[in-house]
Scaffold this active site. Sequence first.
Site, PDB file in Angstrom:
ATOM      1  N   ASP A  19      -7.099  -4.801   6.333  1.00 51.35           N
ATOM      2  CA  ASP A  19      -8.354  -4.189   5.876  1.00 51.35           C
ATOM      3  C   ASP A  19      -9.600  -4.757   6.542  1.00 51.35           C
ATOM      4  O   ASP A  19     -10.704  -4.291   6.282  1.00 51.35           O
ATOM      5  CB  ASP A  19      -8.503  -4.338   4.356  1.00 51.35           C
ATOM      6  CG  ASP A  19      -8.665  -5.795   3.934  1.00 51.35           C
ATOM      7  OD1 ASP A  19      -8.383  -6.686   4.762  1.00 51.35           O
ATOM      8  OD2 ASP A  19      -9.072  -6.036   2.786  1.00 51.35           O
ATOM      9  N   ASP A  79      -1.549  -8.165   5.880  1.00 48.42           N
ATOM     10  CA  ASP A  79      -2.557  -9.199   5.693  1.00 48.42           C
ATOM     11  C   ASP A  79      -2.500  -9.651   4.234  1.00 48.42           C
ATOM     12  O   ASP A  79      -1.897  -8.980   3.391  1.00 48.42           O
ATOM     13  CB  ASP A  79      -3.935  -8.601   6.034  1.00 48.42           C
ATOM     14  CG  ASP A  79      -5.041  -9.615   5.888  1.00 48.42           C
ATOM     15  OD1 ASP A  79      -4.810 -10.782   6.239  1.00 48.42           O
ATOM     16  OD2 ASP A  79      -6.130  -9.248   5.415  1.00 48.42           O
ATOM     17  N   ASP A  85      -8.174  -7.530  11.635  1.00 51.33           N
ATOM     18  CA  ASP A  85      -6.868  -6.865  11.657  1.00 51.33           C
ATOM     19  C   ASP A  85      -6.813  -5.711  12.657  1.00 51.33           C
ATOM     20  O   ASP A  85      -5.737  -5.211  12.972  1.00 51.33           O
ATOM     21  CB  ASP A  85      -6.527  -6.300  10.257  1.00 51.33           C
ATOM     22  CG  ASP A  85      -6.387  -7.401   9.217  1.00 51.33           C
ATOM     23  OD1 ASP A  85      -5.820  -8.449   9.551  1.00 51.33           O
ATOM     24  OD2 ASP A  85      -6.856  -7.208   8.087  1.00 51.33           O
TER      25      ASP A  85
END
Length: 761
Positions: free
Chosen positions: A649, A449, A653
């Site tokens: 995080d 990410d 996700d």
Amino acid sequence: MEKDLICGMAVDEQKAIKIERDGKAYYFCSDKCRDEFIQNQKNPAQQEIKLKPVAAKGQQYICPMHPEIISDAPGDCPKCGMALELKNATAEKGAEAEEIKKLAKKFWIGLGLGLPVFLLAMQEMIPALKVGFISHRVSSWIQLILATPVIFWAGGFFFIKAWKSVVNRSLNMFTLIAMGVGAAYFYSAAAVLFAGIFPESLKMQGELGLYFEAGVVITVLVILGQYLEARARAQTGQAIKALLGLAAKKAHRITDSGEEDVEVDQIQKGDLLRVRPGEKVPLDGVITQGKSTIDESMISGEPVAVEKKEGDKVIGATVNQTGTFVMKTEKVGSETLLSQIVHMVSEAQRSRAPIQGMADKVAGVFVPLVILVAVIAFILWSLSGIEHALAYALVNAIAVLIIACPCALGLATPMSIMVGVGLGAQSGILIKNAEALEKTEKITHVLTDKTGTLTEGKPRVIGIETAEGVNESIVLSIAGSLEQLSEHPLARAVIDYAKEKQVLLKDVSNFDSITGKGIKGKLENKQVYLGKQKFITELVGNVPQTLKEKAIAMQEKAQTVVWIAQDKKVLGILGISDPIKKTTSEAIKELHALGLKVVMLTGDNKKTAQAIAKELNIDDVRAELEPKDKQEIVKELTTKGARVLMAGDGINDAPALAQAEVGVAMGTGTDVAIESAGITLVKGDLTGIVKAIKLSRSVMGNIRQNLFFAFIYNALGVPVAAGILYPFFGLLLNPMIAGAAMSFSSVSVIANALRLRNAKL
């Protein structure tokens, strides 16, 4: 926690083998125990529980080789005979130290009594050393008298464990040792006490050969091996004990009547504590007064001190360096980060890696196979026709039994896992289980990410543009009011900017968050929206061309653009920048050096994402994604043969983290992300992924070395002990040498595992 009705071990209801009888459920640790219960039709009400709970409240003991074996009391594993260890480590020395002390005592006393036996035997073997006044008969009786306490006092636990292995139908290395030592002793004792019953073919120079020295030396060497093994195993748990030892013992609690020193376990949530320079932060909480720099290396593995001010979180057991501050306690006991880390590390150290299945299968048939080889060796030597054939048959059969060590096979994987997981914890890498550690070695693609992973995760508003005739304060008021209810990482940046501009934030009703798109709600009876351009376009129609152009300019500068609308009108846009972490660029270079491809997945605009990807030299970038898109990309790469590691995080996700072969959660992220991941990085930093991959490769390489040593040792040792080299080179393996080799095979495996403590991550 239920007890197995056959072996008495505590078993987890979720993992145990379960059968039902007469409306009742009974639990068993293995198929063997279940089958024995069924075959013997035992009455559960009358079944004796063999292991009586005598441990302190809450303590449980577990086998290092068989984590499914759990007991309420210290003792031996019914499968392998190894001493059980505390499931949850403590900083204090306990049964572990007592076991080491007891083995040391047995070794030294055994050595003192066994040395004369060995020297007397050498006189019998080497006539030049013979002392004239000690006859063969006197020597035999001295050896019998001295050997008996060595074998049955010092080495008595071999026979106890061997008997348990037979009762539990789980033959192990102690079965082999007891058979070998027992054969040597009882044959020799019979030769002294009842010499007349033996045939002449067993005699050499008219006297029966005695093997007291073999039994004694083997016993002493095996005890030495057990002592060294116990010490080495104690060292594998040093990482977790070091973590436990970091916890603060006392704290300065502030009360209405002043300040008092109290034990940490007396502190409650909400208590105010004063922390002075050089002291440890007692528990997790938030600073309410003062500022300081804090050494958080025990959590993150990074030596650089972190500045802390009012409102910042502090973590228990970290070290305050420069200033004095007052903190409000938020977490106590098992809720603290340190306690959670210790629990997670402990669970991971006890988990089983898939590679261990191979060793388990071999160990399951190994002992019966060794006994069969010993019997065949005895028969073949007996029929060989050479002089003193029966004597050779006995010696070689004993050597075969003694040299085989299934313990080395069983320890090969768990010892490396224990050391590796502990090393990871000290470096800020928390591994959920051994399977995640094994899979990490084989990954080919790292999917990450952007926000909070590649970037600081501390975005700030860089600029604002409004539609014609719209005041900036109106745009900021709507944006800040909406973001008050959002969990998105960008929300804090918008709120802080609005407050900085002294804009009044209002209450929003009917708030709704559309994951991956934006948020909406009602403000002063008007519908308001905030989110991506596509989301706003779907709700209000076309957006002003001037704002589109300004948004593109922001994105080309790697800024994230947030659109704000009210009813059917676009009011303006905010440009938000999230600085790239200083360590990100170097981490990506290292990932490339490890032969991995890096892919950035983000819900951000393509232009913004591409600008960051170009700066960091990322291999592939996928932008404007929704949570389900990230999960689909993981599936897509997996079907093409990629082994995917996903790092993230946020809540968005979590699906992709769960879908990936290995999920890595940044410790700065949400609980949902952390729960979905196999590895958690305490510090949300891409360098942690590099360390995790290096750790995995080091651990798996170490396990393969251990398995190779164990397999090759037995593959070569057993045939040599059986006498396969005798026809070609005239070489036979003395049972004493076999005993020494067997003892140190397990020690060598553990010593190799301990090398991991020095691995460079």
